[in-house]
Write a protein that holds these residues in place. Structure first.
Motif, PDB file in Angstrom:
ATOM      1  N   VAL A 187      -2.386  -3.704  19.776  1.00 15.64           N
ATOM      2  CA  VAL A 187      -2.440  -3.905  18.328  1.00 15.64           C
ATOM      3  C   VAL A 187      -3.696  -4.697  17.996  1.00 15.64           C
ATOM      4  CG1 VAL A 187      -1.199  -4.825  16.336  1.00 15.64           C
ATOM      5  CG2 VAL A 187       0.092  -3.990  18.332  1.00 15.64           C
ATOM      6  N   ASN A 211       4.910   0.906  10.868  1.00 14.39           N
ATOM      7  CA  ASN A 211       3.633   1.220  11.496  1.00 14.39           C
ATOM      8  C   ASN A 211       3.806   2.516  12.281  1.00 14.39           C
ATOM      9  OD1 ASN A 211       1.769   1.257  13.869  1.00 14.39           O
ATOM     10  ND2 ASN A 211       0.949  -0.551  12.836  1.00 14.39           N
ATOM     11  N   SER A 212       2.994   3.518  11.973  1.00 12.45           N
ATOM     12  CA  SER A 212       3.178   4.846  12.571  1.00 12.45           C
ATOM     13  C   SER A 212       2.987   4.864  14.085  1.00 12.45           C
ATOM     14  CB  SER A 212       2.234   5.857  11.909  1.00 12.45           C
ATOM     15  OG  SER A 212       0.888   5.519  12.169  1.00 12.45           O
ATOM     16  N   LYS A 213       2.171   3.999  14.618  1.00 12.92           N
ATOM     17  CA  LYS A 213       1.969   3.966  16.079  1.00 12.92           C
ATOM     18  C   LYS A 213       3.149   3.303  16.780  1.00 12.92           C
ATOM     19  CE  LYS A 213      -1.958   6.004  15.993  1.00 12.92           C
ATOM     20  NZ  LYS A 213      -2.842   6.583  16.981  1.00 12.92           N
ATOM     21  N   THR A 271      -3.043   0.820  17.925  1.00 15.65           N
ATOM     22  CA  THR A 271      -2.883   0.777  16.469  1.00 15.65           C
ATOM     23  C   THR A 271      -3.787  -0.287  15.883  1.00 15.65           C
ATOM     24  OG1 THR A 271      -1.324   0.630  14.622  1.00 15.65           O
ATOM     25  CG2 THR A 271      -0.820  -0.723  16.554  1.00 15.65           C
ATOM     26  N   ASP A 281      -4.446  -0.049  12.089  1.00 15.11           N
ATOM     27  CA  ASP A 281      -4.244  -0.088  10.640  1.00 15.11           C
ATOM     28  C   ASP A 281      -2.853  -0.593  10.284  1.00 15.11           C
ATOM     29  OD1 ASP A 281      -6.798   0.995  10.075  1.00 15.11           O
ATOM     30  OD2 ASP A 281      -6.038   3.006  10.530  1.00 15.11           O
ATOM     31  N   ARG A 282      -2.820  -1.575   9.420  1.00  8.75           N
ATOM     32  CA  ARG A 282      -1.562  -2.145   8.959  1.00  8.75           C
ATOM     33  C   ARG A 282      -0.783  -1.109   8.150  1.00  8.75           C
ATOM     34  NH1 ARG A 282      -1.084  -7.773   5.496  1.00  8.75           N
ATOM     35  NH2 ARG A 282       1.138  -8.086   5.869  1.00  8.75           N
ATOM     36  N   ALA A 283       0.518  -1.126   8.328  1.00  5.01           N
ATOM     37  CA  ALA A 283       1.384  -0.232   7.551  1.00  5.01           C
ATOM     38  C   ALA A 283       1.407  -0.694   6.099  1.00  5.01           C
ATOM     39  CB  ALA A 283       2.795  -0.247   8.119  1.00  5.01           C
ATOM     40  N   ASP A 329       1.495  -6.487  11.380  1.00  4.39           N
ATOM     41  CA  ASP A 329       2.769  -5.784  11.564  1.00  4.39           C
ATOM     42  C   ASP A 329       3.609  -6.359  12.694  1.00  4.39           C
ATOM     43  OD1 ASP A 329       2.239  -4.055   9.465  1.00  4.39           O
ATOM     44  OD2 ASP A 329       1.391  -2.496  10.761  1.00  4.39           O
ATOM     45  N   ASN A 342       8.728  -3.746  10.119  1.00  4.32           N
ATOM     46  CA  ASN A 342       8.429  -3.516  11.534  1.00  4.32           C
ATOM     47  C   ASN A 342       9.138  -4.469  12.490  1.00  4.32           C
ATOM     48  OD1 ASN A 342       6.289  -1.328  11.567  1.00  4.32           O
ATOM     49  ND2 ASN A 342       5.525  -2.730   9.999  1.00  4.32           N
ATOM     50  N   GLU A 360       6.669  -0.206   4.766  1.00  5.39           N
ATOM     51  CA  GLU A 360       6.623   0.975   5.627  1.00  5.39           C
ATOM     52  C   GLU A 360       6.558   0.560   7.092  1.00  5.39           C
ATOM     53  OE1 GLU A 360       6.550   4.282   4.562  1.00  5.39           O
ATOM     54  OE2 GLU A 360       6.910   3.519   2.544  1.00  5.39           O
ATOM     55  N   ALA A 362      -3.563  -4.216  11.754  1.00  2.59           N
ATOM     56  CA  ALA A 362      -2.207  -3.967  12.280  1.00  2.59           C
ATOM     57  C   ALA A 362      -1.589  -5.208  12.915  1.00  2.59           C
ATOM     58  CB  ALA A 362      -2.235  -2.821  13.298  1.00  2.59           C
TER      59      ALA A 362
END
Length: 172
Positions: free
Chosen positions: A98, A69-71, A59, A61-63, A105, A114, A67, A102
C-alpha cells in the motif's frame, strides 16, 4: 424466401445471449464470505494439484469515501476464487503493498469501509505492507495503522523483498 433464413439467423444470434451469465452468478467465497464474491467458470482449465500461489497486489489510490479499496477487494476475491477451485488455503500466500493516497485506507482513523476488509484479510494470513515513504509524506506513524498492517521502508523495498521470496505481482 429470406424470412426463414433471417428467423434462423435471429435465433442463432439470440442463443449466446441466453447462455451468458451475469452479476447474479457471483456468490460469497468460501474463505472471506463478506468480501470478494466469485462466480464458477465452466470449462476453465483445471488448476494442477499441488499448485502454490505467492501473489502480491499493489495499491496506490485511496478508495472514494465509503467505498472499498479495489485492490484489497481483489486480494479477497483471489483467495476466494482459488479456494473455490479446490486450491488448499495453506497454498495461497498473498501480500498487499500500500502506497500513495491508499495508505489512508489502512489507518485506524480513516480506513472507513476498509477496516473490516483489512481485518478479514489479515485474519486469513494476507500480509499488508505500507510504504514508509508515503506514510511519512502523509504524517502517518506505525501506530496509526490498522492491526496486522506492517510498515515497510518503502513500497519498492516491500516489492523487492516479496519478489525475492517468490511472489509475483498481480497486474489487476
Amino acid at each position: 424466401m429470406f424470412k426463414p433464413v433471417l428467423a434462423g439467423l435471429a435465433a442463432v444470434i439470440a442463443l449466446p445471449a441466453l447462455a451468458l451469465a451475469g452479476p447474479g452468478d457471483f456468490a460469497p467465497g468460501p474463505v472471506i464470505e463478506e468480501f470478494g464474491p466469485v462466480a464458477p467458470v465452466e470449462g476453465a482449465l483445471p488448476i494442477p494439484e499441488g499448485t502454490e500461489f505467492r501473489i502480491s497486489f499493489d495499491t496506490r489510490d485511496r478508495a472514494a469515501e465509503g467505498e472499498l479499496n479495489s485492490k484489497l477487494t481483489a486480494a479477497a476475491r483471489f483467495l476466494n476464487m482459488q479456494a473455490a477451485a479446490s486450491v488448499p488455503v495453506e497454498n495461497i500466500h498473498l501480500a498487499i503493498v500500500v502506497h500513495g493516497t491508499a495508505v489512508h485506507d489502512v489507518t485506524r482513523d480513516s480506513a472507513g469501509a476498509n477496516a473490516d476488509l483489512v481485518a478479514a484479510l489479515v485474519e486469513h494470513g494476507v500480509e499488508i505492507f505500507v510504504c514508509g515513504q508515503s506514510a511519512v509524506w502523509y504524517d502517518i506513524a506505525a501506530g496509526d495503522l490498522l492491526p496486522g498492517v506492517s510498515m515497510s521502508l518503502s513500497a519498492m523495498t516491500a516489492h523487492a523483498r516479496l519478489q525475492s521470496d517468490g511472489y509475483t505481482l498481480n497486474p489487476f
